[in-house]
Scaffold this motif. Sequence first.
Motif, PDB file in Angstrom:
ATOM      1  N   HIS A 280       0.824  -1.201   0.000  1.00 34.27           N
ATOM      2  CA  HIS A 280       0.000   0.000   0.000  1.00 34.27           C
ATOM      3  C   HIS A 280       0.866   1.262   0.000  1.00 34.27           C
ATOM      4  CE1 HIS A 280      -3.438   2.559   0.756  1.00 34.27           C
ATOM      5  NE2 HIS A 280      -2.848   3.055   1.842  1.00 34.27           N
ATOM      6  N   LEU A 281       1.917   1.280   0.841  1.00 33.44           N
ATOM      7  CA  LEU A 281       2.809   2.440   0.877  1.00 33.44           C
ATOM      8  C   LEU A 281       3.554   2.606  -0.435  1.00 33.44           C
ATOM      9  CD1 LEU A 281       4.347   2.335   4.476  1.00 33.44           C
ATOM     10  CD2 LEU A 281       2.761   4.012   3.548  1.00 33.44           C
ATOM     11  N   GLU A 282       4.011   1.498  -1.002  1.00 31.68           N
ATOM     12  CA  GLU A 282       4.702   1.584  -2.290  1.00 31.68           C
ATOM     13  C   GLU A 282       3.775   2.144  -3.362  1.00 31.68           C
ATOM     14  OE1 GLU A 282       6.027  -2.371  -2.929  1.00 31.68           O
ATOM     15  OE2 GLU A 282       7.918  -2.107  -1.846  1.00 31.68           O
ATOM     16  N   SER A 283       2.507   1.723  -3.326  1.00 33.65           N
ATOM     17  CA  SER A 283       1.537   2.253  -4.289  1.00 33.65           C
ATOM     18  C   SER A 283       1.334   3.753  -4.069  1.00 33.65           C
ATOM     19  CB  SER A 283       0.213   1.504  -4.143  1.00 33.65           C
ATOM     20  OG  SER A 283      -0.764   2.051  -5.003  1.00 33.65           O
ATOM     21  N   GLU A 284       1.221   4.165  -2.806  1.00 36.40           N
ATOM     22  CA  GLU A 284       1.056   5.588  -2.516  1.00 36.40           C
ATOM     23  C   GLU A 284       2.269   6.387  -2.971  1.00 36.40           C
ATOM     24  OE1 GLU A 284       0.237   6.267   1.546  1.00 36.40           O
ATOM     25  OE2 GLU A 284      -1.860   5.620   1.437  1.00 36.40           O
ATOM     26  N   ILE A 285       3.441   5.871  -2.689  1.00 31.52           N
ATOM     27  CA  ILE A 285       4.668   6.569  -3.101  1.00 31.52           C
ATOM     28  C   ILE A 285       4.732   6.690  -4.616  1.00 31.52           C
ATOM     29  CG2 ILE A 285       7.181   6.357  -3.187  1.00 31.52           C
ATOM     30  CD1 ILE A 285       7.052   5.221  -0.347  1.00 31.52           C
ATOM     31  N   ASN A 286       4.375   5.620  -5.311  1.00 37.34           N
ATOM     32  CA  ASN A 286       4.380   5.677  -6.779  1.00 37.34           C
ATOM     33  C   ASN A 286       3.402   6.743  -7.276  1.00 37.34           C
ATOM     34  OD1 ASN A 286       6.292   3.673  -7.054  1.00 37.34           O
ATOM     35  ND2 ASN A 286       4.765   2.021  -7.095  1.00 37.34           N
ATOM     36  N   LYS A 287       2.205   6.800  -6.670  1.00 40.55           N
ATOM     37  CA  LYS A 287       1.226   7.815  -7.071  1.00 40.55           C
ATOM     38  C   LYS A 287       1.753   9.221  -6.781  1.00 40.55           C
ATOM     39  CE  LYS A 287      -2.915   4.969  -6.417  1.00 40.55           C
ATOM     40  NZ  LYS A 287      -4.159   4.790  -5.621  1.00 40.55           N
ATOM     41  N   MET A 288       2.338   9.418  -5.568  1.00 41.36           N
ATOM     42  CA  MET A 288       2.842  10.735  -5.209  1.00 41.36           C
ATOM     43  C   MET A 288       4.005  11.149  -6.105  1.00 41.36           C
ATOM     44  SD  MET A 288       2.674  10.267  -1.052  1.00 41.36           S
ATOM     45  CE  MET A 288       3.340  11.880  -0.673  1.00 41.36           C
ATOM     46  N   GLU A 289       4.899  10.204  -6.388  1.00 43.99           N
ATOM     47  CA  GLU A 289       6.016  10.540  -7.273  1.00 43.99           C
ATOM     48  C   GLU A 289       5.532  10.860  -8.675  1.00 43.99           C
ATOM     49  OE1 GLU A 289       8.556   7.180  -6.959  1.00 43.99           O
ATOM     50  OE2 GLU A 289       9.721   8.009  -5.280  1.00 43.99           O
ATOM     51  N   GLY A 293       5.937  14.424 -10.205  1.00 43.36           N
ATOM     52  CA  GLY A 293       6.666  14.490 -11.472  1.00 43.36           C
ATOM     53  C   GLY A 293       5.919  15.310 -12.518  1.00 43.36           C
ATOM     54  N   LYS A 294       4.611  15.165 -12.530  1.00 43.20           N
ATOM     55  CA  LYS A 294       3.804  15.960 -13.474  1.00 43.20           C
ATOM     56  C   LYS A 294       3.778  17.438 -13.096  1.00 43.20           C
ATOM     57  CE  LYS A 294       0.706  12.140 -14.661  1.00 43.20           C
ATOM     58  NZ  LYS A 294      -0.687  11.647 -14.603  1.00 43.20           N
ATOM     59  N   LEU A 295       3.951  17.755 -11.795  1.00 43.43           N
ATOM     60  CA  LEU A 295       3.850  19.133 -11.329  1.00 43.43           C
ATOM     61  C   LEU A 295       5.197  19.847 -11.264  1.00 43.43           C
ATOM     62  CD1 LEU A 295       1.265  18.651  -8.457  1.00 43.43           C
ATOM     63  CD2 LEU A 295       0.835  19.616 -10.718  1.00 43.43           C
ATOM     64  N   TRP A 376       1.542  23.831  -0.932  1.00 45.07           N
ATOM     65  CA  TRP A 376       0.934  22.494  -1.130  1.00 45.07           C
ATOM     66  C   TRP A 376       1.935  21.540  -1.766  1.00 45.07           C
ATOM     67  CZ3 TRP A 376      -0.138  19.558  -5.503  1.00 45.07           C
ATOM     68  CH2 TRP A 376      -0.979  18.468  -5.298  1.00 45.07           C
ATOM     69  N   LEU A 377       2.677  22.043  -2.770  1.00 47.06           N
ATOM     70  CA  LEU A 377       3.704  21.199  -3.398  1.00 47.06           C
ATOM     71  C   LEU A 377       4.801  20.847  -2.398  1.00 47.06           C
ATOM     72  CD1 LEU A 377       4.060  22.932  -6.884  1.00 47.06           C
ATOM     73  CD2 LEU A 377       3.145  20.658  -6.418  1.00 47.06           C
ATOM     74  N   SER A 378       5.199  21.843  -1.569  1.00 52.22           N
ATOM     75  CA  SER A 378       6.219  21.573  -0.560  1.00 52.22           C
ATOM     76  C   SER A 378       5.714  20.550   0.458  1.00 52.22           C
ATOM     77  CB  SER A 378       6.609  22.876   0.134  1.00 52.22           C
ATOM     78  OG  SER A 378       7.547  22.632   1.160  1.00 52.22           O
ATOM     79  N   VAL A 382       7.268  16.916   1.444  1.00 48.11           N
ATOM     80  CA  VAL A 382       7.529  16.486   2.824  1.00 48.11           C
ATOM     81  C   VAL A 382       6.789  15.186   3.125  1.00 48.11           C
ATOM     82  CG1 VAL A 382       7.194  17.092   5.252  1.00 48.11           C
ATOM     83  CG2 VAL A 382       7.991  18.819   3.628  1.00 48.11           C
ATOM     84  N   GLU A 383       5.547  15.122   2.671  1.00 51.80           N
ATOM     85  CA  GLU A 383       4.764  13.900   2.872  1.00 51.80           C
ATOM     86  C   GLU A 383       5.407  12.714   2.166  1.00 51.80           C
ATOM     87  OE1 GLU A 383       0.193  12.254   2.143  1.00 51.80           O
ATOM     88  OE2 GLU A 383       0.761  14.305   1.540  1.00 51.80           O
ATOM     89  N   LEU A 384       5.951  12.964   0.961  1.00 54.38           N
ATOM     90  CA  LEU A 384       6.632  11.891   0.227  1.00 54.38           C
ATOM     91  C   LEU A 384       7.860  11.408   0.996  1.00 54.38           C
ATOM     92  CD1 LEU A 384       6.968  10.148  -2.290  1.00 54.38           C
ATOM     93  CD2 LEU A 384       8.210  12.049  -3.357  1.00 54.38           C
ATOM     94  N   ARG A 385       8.630  12.364   1.528  1.00 53.36           N
ATOM     95  CA  ARG A 385       9.815  11.965   2.308  1.00 53.36           C
ATOM     96  C   ARG A 385       9.409  11.190   3.560  1.00 53.36           C
ATOM     97  NH1 ARG A 385      11.593  17.220   0.826  1.00 53.36           N
ATOM     98  NH2 ARG A 385      10.915  18.052   2.856  1.00 53.36           N
ATOM     99  N   GLN A 386       8.361  11.651   4.229  1.00 53.73           N
ATOM    100  CA  GLN A 386       7.898  10.948   5.422  1.00 53.73           C
ATOM    101  C   GLN A 386       7.390   9.553   5.075  1.00 53.73           C
ATOM    102  OE1 GLN A 386       4.994  13.604   7.042  1.00 53.73           O
ATOM    103  NE2 GLN A 386       6.521  14.931   8.072  1.00 53.73           N
ATOM    104  N   THR A 387       6.680   9.448   3.964  1.00 53.45           N
ATOM    105  CA  THR A 387       6.167   8.137   3.541  1.00 53.45           C
ATOM    106  C   THR A 387       7.312   7.194   3.193  1.00 53.45           C
ATOM    107  OG1 THR A 387       4.220   9.257   2.650  1.00 53.45           O
ATOM    108  CG2 THR A 387       4.575   6.981   1.981  1.00 53.45           C
ATOM    109  N   LYS A 388       8.350   7.736   2.536  1.00 53.12           N
ATOM    110  CA  LYS A 388       9.509   6.891   2.222  1.00 53.12           C
ATOM    111  C   LYS A 388      10.215   6.443   3.500  1.00 53.12           C
ATOM    112  CE  LYS A 388      10.636   8.504  -2.422  1.00 53.12           C
ATOM    113  NZ  LYS A 388      11.643   9.169  -3.278  1.00 53.12           N
ATOM    114  N   ALA A 389      10.276   7.364   4.495  1.00 52.25           N
ATOM    115  CA  ALA A 389      10.875   6.968   5.777  1.00 52.25           C
ATOM    116  C   ALA A 389      10.054   5.868   6.436  1.00 52.25           C
ATOM    117  CB  ALA A 389      10.973   8.200   6.691  1.00 52.25           C
ATOM    118  N   LYS A 390       8.704   6.013   6.367  1.00 60.30           N
ATOM    119  CA  LYS A 390       7.842   4.953   6.895  1.00 60.30           C
ATOM    120  C   LYS A 390       8.071   3.647   6.141  1.00 60.30           C
ATOM    121  CE  LYS A 390       3.992   7.847   8.499  1.00 60.30           C
ATOM    122  NZ  LYS A 390       2.558   8.164   8.279  1.00 60.30           N
TER     123      LYS A 390
END
Length: 593
Positions: A280-289, A293-295, A376-378, A382-390
């Motif tokens: 689930h986390l890997e899926s979320e990270i892929n979606k966030m990345e 990436g688009k933004l 919001w982008l920042s 931060v959320e992406l970094r926290q999710t990767k740490a998780k």
Amino acid sequence: MALFIRTRRLDLTRLERKPQENIDVVHVILKAAIRDIGDKLRRLERQFYGARTSAEDEVRKWTKPVDNVLKSVHMGQITNSWQIDEIIRQSGEQTDHFSIDLSDLGKLQECYRKILDAVPAKFVEIVADCRTVVKYLEKYCLTFYDPHTDVPYETAEHYESKRRRYLQTIRTNLAAINANAEKFRTKQKGFDCSTLSDYGFHLARKTDSTHLCFLLLFPQSAHNVRLSLEAMTSLIDTDSDYPTFVRNDVIDFERQRDESLKGVRHLQQKFHQLSFRLKHLESEINKMETELGKLNDKEVDLMINEEELIAETNEIQVEIEMKEYRRDELIKKAAELHPQVLYEKYGQLSESLRDLKRRLPFAKRELLAARHKLQWLSGKKVELRQTKAKLDKLRREMNKIEQEKLEHEVEHDDIVKCLELAKKIFLRKVSADSVEKIFHNRPVEVNRYRLPGQRTNDDPFERVCQVVSEHIDGDWPKLYRALPFYPPRGISTIDGDIEELTNVESRVGGQYLALKALYRWRRFHTRAKVEDINSALVAIKRHDVINKIDLDLNPPEPLSEEEEEEITYVEEYLIPFVRQVERFDELRAQNRL
């Protein structure tokens, strides 16, 4: 004086006539035999020492006279029979150098003959009886455990170690009786204190006969027999306790299995939960990345837009301040200016201020919106970094749980294997069938691989049975009679098998009957193999079936593709038929048709 002992033959005929009900009966018989051997030993000691004399009294009785003889001949100790023979020989040639008291010499000769007559001759029957008991101990007192192929099992390993130690003790003590007597009779070796056991050495020191060890030859031999009997009894007791310990292990292993199964299932469930969370986390990270990436391009535009809006807002504010200042200055100089000019300039400044003040809120809102988007982008980064740490933390936890799960699974498998092994050992130790198989020298482990249905259809044994059933035709009764059986089956029993198959399966074909007969043979013959079938076919002169078997098991290798000779003497459409004819001629020449 010669010793005459009334002895009776060791009664182990029950073990030789028929198999016993169970291993406990075997233990009772062997213990009775050991008691009989002990009785023989006690009678022998009573005859040798006397009714009320002990080994210590017997040794003391001869020590002083033999010491007197040694002093007379100026010798320090006696280690072999050659020395005593030499003393007796010299006694007839007494000189001035030494003089032997005839009474002491007579006692030396008496004890010497008594010892030579008793050891090892009087122990031959006792040793033979002991070896007979040992033979049955080795035959029936089994661990049913192979340390090379079975899983490590402490109880079985401990019992096997004790069993080997007891048997080695018995063999060593029985061999020592003849070995000590041989040393005493050999001039080069000799029988001294270094040869004695702790018992013999203690007795020698107690009787002051450490230099006359030959006097201890009989007590030492009797002690060796007694140690052997004690080891035999201990081995039987250990073998009796072995099933009890194994049964307790079965109970303990079952408890450990249930507990370990709970632990394994808990860890498996936790591992699956972590796996789900990880995915689930890997899926979320892929979606966030993907989203970030688009933004990326839009973020750059927002940053540029933010800078432009900041500049625009500052410019508007500066202009407002300047125009307000000019307006204030204009009011101060109102008395100096013409009213019409004052009115026009004041109106222009007021209009410009109103326009600038209308533009400023819009610019601030646009700047705030741009900053909000950048925040919001920042926040997403931060959320992406926290999710990767998780995710990293979850992976470490998952690896730890996986390692624990594997360790618990291996431990659970070991417990299950030990449980199965303990059950198997317990059933073999307490089963009367095991005693019967041991009596008939049959393998206790059932060779299930020989039974029908235990092999694949491609197995050579199954293929041989199938080929034989297809081609034996009406000779299957002859084949069944010619096949070997272990344990042996009588002729009338074999005839009964054939009659039963014929009557019960009378409506089916001969192939089915032949296959049924082979299946029955495989069930009753514990050592069934292909070679037995081939030997039986040779005995009934069915070499054609043997050839069929050989052809099925060893089919001819396919012919190698060689360059084909060009055929030009026939039409092209006839060439395949010509090649078929040539192939037919080759097979016929090889007798393969």
